[in-house]
Scaffold this motif. Structure first.
Motif, PDB file in Angstrom:
ATOM      1  N   GLU A   1       0.844  -1.197   0.000  1.00 49.43           N
ATOM      2  CA  GLU A   1       0.000   0.000   0.000  1.00 49.43           C
ATOM      3  C   GLU A   1       0.875   1.242   0.000  1.00 49.43           C
ATOM      4  O   GLU A   1       1.883   1.301   0.700  1.00 49.43           O
TER       5      GLU A   1
ATOM      6  N   ILE B   1       0.291   5.200   0.748  1.00 50.41           N
ATOM      7  CA  ILE B   1      -0.707   6.089   1.350  1.00 50.41           C
ATOM      8  C   ILE B   1      -0.200   7.522   1.279  1.00 50.41           C
ATOM      9  O   ILE B   1       0.840   7.860   1.860  1.00 50.41           O
ATOM     10  N   ASP B   2      -0.948   8.365   0.556  1.00 47.92           N
ATOM     11  CA  ASP B   2      -0.625   9.792   0.531  1.00 47.92           C
ATOM     12  C   ASP B   2      -1.795  10.557   1.152  1.00 47.92           C
ATOM     13  O   ASP B   2      -2.668   9.956   1.763  1.00 47.92           O
TER      14      ASP B   2
ATOM     15  N   HIS C   1      -4.292  11.967  -0.231  1.00 48.23           N
ATOM     16  CA  HIS C   1      -5.551  11.879  -0.951  1.00 48.23           C
ATOM     17  C   HIS C   1      -6.088  10.464  -1.138  1.00 48.23           C
ATOM     18  O   HIS C   1      -7.294  10.271  -1.217  1.00 48.23           O
ATOM     19  N   ARG C   2      -5.202   9.489  -1.243  1.00 46.11           N
ATOM     20  CA  ARG C   2      -5.626   8.141  -1.621  1.00 46.11           C
ATOM     21  C   ARG C   2      -4.769   7.077  -0.965  1.00 46.11           C
ATOM     22  O   ARG C   2      -3.686   7.337  -0.472  1.00 46.11           O
ATOM     23  N   VAL C   3      -5.302   5.872  -1.048  1.00 50.07           N
ATOM     24  CA  VAL C   3      -4.524   4.671  -0.720  1.00 50.07           C
ATOM     25  C   VAL C   3      -4.473   3.845  -1.997  1.00 50.07           C
ATOM     26  O   VAL C   3      -5.505   3.479  -2.557  1.00 50.07           O
ATOM     27  N   TRP C   4      -3.263   3.598  -2.476  1.00 53.22           N
ATOM     28  CA  TRP C   4      -3.054   2.773  -3.655  1.00 53.22           C
ATOM     29  C   TRP C   4      -2.503   1.438  -3.177  1.00 53.22           C
ATOM     30  O   TRP C   4      -1.736   1.392  -2.217  1.00 53.22           O
TER      31      TRP C   4
ATOM     32  N   LEU D   1      -7.677   7.601 -12.434  1.00 51.65           N
ATOM     33  CA  LEU D   1      -7.800   8.784 -11.579  1.00 51.65           C
ATOM     34  C   LEU D   1      -9.200   9.364 -11.573  1.00 51.65           C
ATOM     35  O   LEU D   1      -9.609  10.009 -10.625  1.00 51.65           O
TER      36      LEU D   1
END
Length: 137
Positions: free
Chosen positions: A29, A31-32, A34-37, A126
């Motif tokens: 994962e 994690i920034d 804005h999002r979790v990728w 996105l």
């Protein structure tokens, strides 16, 4: 008077010369703010570690850039001492990388990730309504 059991009630699967380790994660994962990728760890095709070119003559920016190449996207990490991530990444031991914008107390021999940028190869990722928009074009 009852005597206490010699062994704790905790049941162990194995004893003696066998040690079980936690299973390796299947995804990593990112994690920034804005999002979790999440990407399958096994899909990391290659990586590149080099000097952050944006850092030249600016001491406050992270000096390292680590680019991770996955089939659906590029993941770009900026931070300090990112070389310490290489071994765990290659061995599949990293489950999560979290970006911490403000530099805290650095621990010797520990990486610090300040920024995570995920660049998908398909822009639809996105924009959840991307299929409808691409059909209009």
């Amino acid at each position: 008077m009852k005597s206490k059991p010699a062994h704790p009630r905790h049941k162990r699967e194995f004893s003696g010369c066998v040690e079980l380790i936690p299973p390796q994660p299947l995804f990593i994962e990112f994690i920034d703010t804005h999002r979790v990728w999440a990407f399958p760890i096994q899909h990391l095709t290659h990586l590149v570690l080099h000097e952050n070119l944006q850092n030249r003559n600016r001491k406050i920016l992270p000096p390292d850039e680590l680019i991770l190449v996955y089939s659906p996207a590029l993941v770009v990490l900026h931070g300090w001492r990112l070389e310490f991530l290489l071994g765990p990444l290659v061995c599949g031991r990293v489950a999560r990388i979290h970006a911490e914008k403000h530099l805290g107390a650095l621990i010797i021999e520990e990486a610090w990730v300040a920024e995570i940028h995920v660049v998908p190869h398909e822009k639809r990722v996105l924009n959840p309504g991307g299929e409808a928009e691409s059909a209009k074009e």
